[in-house]
Design an enzyme around this catalytic site. Structure first.
Site, short mmCIF file in Angstrom:
data_model
loop_
_atom_site.label_atom_id
_atom_site.label_comp_id
_atom_site.label_asym_id
_atom_site.label_seq_id
_atom_site.Cartn_x
_atom_site.Cartn_y
_atom_site.Cartn_z
N LYS A 298 -30.99 15.70 -18.28
CA LYS A 298 -30.43 15.28 -18.89
C LYS A 298 -30.05 13.89 -18.04
O LYS A 298 -29.36 13.18 -18.43
CB LYS A 298 -28.59 15.88 -17.93
CG LYS A 298 -28.74 17.22 -19.17
CD LYS A 298 -27.51 17.77 -18.35
CE LYS A 298 -27.06 19.03 -18.81
NZ LYS A 298 -25.41 19.62 -18.08
N ASP B 62 -41.08 20.10 -13.91
CA ASP B 62 -40.60 20.50 -12.94
C ASP B 62 -41.25 19.62 -11.94
O ASP B 62 -42.98 20.07 -11.80
CB ASP B 62 -41.06 22.17 -12.67
CG ASP B 62 -39.60 22.36 -11.00
OD1 ASP B 62 -37.91 21.94 -10.96
OD2 ASP B 62 -40.31 23.02 -10.06
N ASP C 279 -38.78 8.35 -2.68
CA ASP C 279 -39.56 7.37 -3.16
C ASP C 279 -39.30 6.53 -2.30
O ASP C 279 -40.54 5.72 -1.84
CB ASP C 279 -38.59 6.20 -4.31
CG ASP C 279 -39.19 7.01 -5.25
OD1 ASP C 279 -40.50 7.86 -5.59
OD2 ASP C 279 -38.13 7.22 -6.63
N ARG D 56 -45.17 11.88 -13.07
CA ARG D 56 -44.44 12.33 -14.46
C ARG D 56 -45.64 11.70 -14.63
O ARG D 56 -46.34 12.52 -16.72
CB ARG D 56 -43.57 12.03 -14.23
CG ARG D 56 -42.67 13.50 -14.95
CD ARG D 56 -40.82 13.12 -15.07
NE ARG D 56 -40.92 11.41 -13.86
CZ ARG D 56 -40.61 12.33 -12.99
NH1 ARG D 56 -40.25 13.65 -12.48
NH2 ARG D 56 -40.03 11.24 -11.78
P1 IMP Z 1 -37.10 17.66 -10.25
O1 IMP Z 1 -37.96 18.52 -10.41
O2 IMP Z 1 -37.60 15.95 -11.36
O3 IMP Z 1 -35.57 17.31 -10.38
O4 IMP Z 1 -37.44 16.84 -8.83
C1 IMP Z 1 -36.95 17.79 -7.70
C2 IMP Z 1 -36.93 17.05 -6.80
O5 IMP Z 1 -38.52 16.50 -6.25
C3 IMP Z 1 -36.35 16.20 -6.43
O6 IMP Z 1 -34.47 16.29 -6.50
C4 IMP Z 1 -36.90 14.63 -5.39
O7 IMP Z 1 -36.35 15.29 -4.68
C5 IMP Z 1 -38.14 15.25 -5.54
N1 IMP Z 1 -38.72 13.86 -6.99
C6 IMP Z 1 -39.53 14.32 -7.60
N2 IMP Z 1 -39.97 13.32 -8.40
C7 IMP Z 1 -39.68 12.38 -7.14
C8 IMP Z 1 -40.21 11.24 -7.81
O8 IMP Z 1 -40.39 10.61 -8.94
N3 IMP Z 1 -39.79 10.21 -6.59
C9 IMP Z 1 -39.33 10.67 -5.66
N4 IMP Z 1 -38.43 11.87 -5.33
C10 IMP Z 1 -38.84 12.96 -6.82
#
Ligand code: IMP
Length: 198
Positions: free
Chosen positions: A9, A71, A157, A183
């Site tokens: 989302k 993830d 970040d 990513r």
């Molecule tokens: P998600 O799986 O993308 O929802 O990420 C889970 C958690 O990992 C996020 O809430 C952030 O705390 C951390 N995270 C993931 N990708 C990033 C990024 O590109 N920058 C900073 N923190 C990240």
């Protein structure tokens, strides 16, 4: 493949996915296009791969359409890979980026630069009903700062300096981040896989 649902989302994430997928003539939709009774997937896995699989397969099952999910999180060597799959909720729920960063900096207090190495990891899962799920991984190596710096981005970040830089990820602009991020690297790997399917 004509259509892929992006299991997020988050509009920023969706834009990164679209940028890679749409040049292949693939139309994309996100979970925002399916308001209503979408399954609320619990991320109960102990690895990024398990959690990405849970999201992609449950939503693909429900919609009976191809779904890509990701993830991601931060793995710090000095903390034996933590916060890892607990990245979002490291300092408790609901997610609070500021508290998460403070918790990391506190645990890393006094740790020398050479032991502050870390990486962002992203696992993509691509699920098509009736077919084995495909996984692709991307990483961004770097190290953990001693103070919070920068206002861009999100999550960890402001305390992460990507390798080859001397500013934090939160001091880079979106375009700069999008060419080095975990990513982005995972999406590139998926793109390579897509190329082989054509
Ligand atoms: P998600 O799986 O993308 O929802 O990420 C889970 C958690 O990992 C996020 O809430 C952030 O705390 C951390 N995270 C993931 N990708 C990033 C990024 O590109 N920058 C900073 N923190 C990240």
């Amino acid at each position: 493949m004509k259509e892929i649902i992006i299991a997020t989302k988050n509009k920023g994430k969706a834009a990164e996915f679209k940028q890679i997928l749409e040049p292949y003539g693939i139309t994309t939709q996100t979970l925002l296009d399916f308001p209503g009774d979408m399954p609320d997937v619990e991320e109960t896995g102990s690895t990024f791969t398990e959690n990405a699989r849970l999201k992609a397969e449950q939503i693909a099952d429900f919609l009976q359409k191809p779904v890509i999910a990701d993830d991601s999180g931060l793995a710090i060597d000095y903390l034996a890979g933590r916060p890892g799959v607990y990245s979002a909720r490291y300092a408790g729920e609901p997610t609070n980026d500021l508290l998460n960063n403070e918790k990391v900096l506190k645990k890393m207090a006094g740790v020398p630069r050479e032991e502050r190495t870390a990486r962002f990891i992203c696992v993509l899962a691509f699920a098509v009903p009736g077919k084995p799920t495909i996984f692709k991984e991307g990483m961004c190596e770097g190290w953990i700062t001693t103070t919070v710096k920068g206002a861009n981005g999100f999550g960890y970040d402001p305390i992460f300096v990507p390798e080859g830089n001397n500013v934090t990820m939160a001091e880079l602009n979106e375009a700069e981040k999008n060419t080095i991020s975990h990513r982005y690297h995972a999406l590139l790997a998926f793109q390579e896989w897509l190329n082989k399917q054509q």
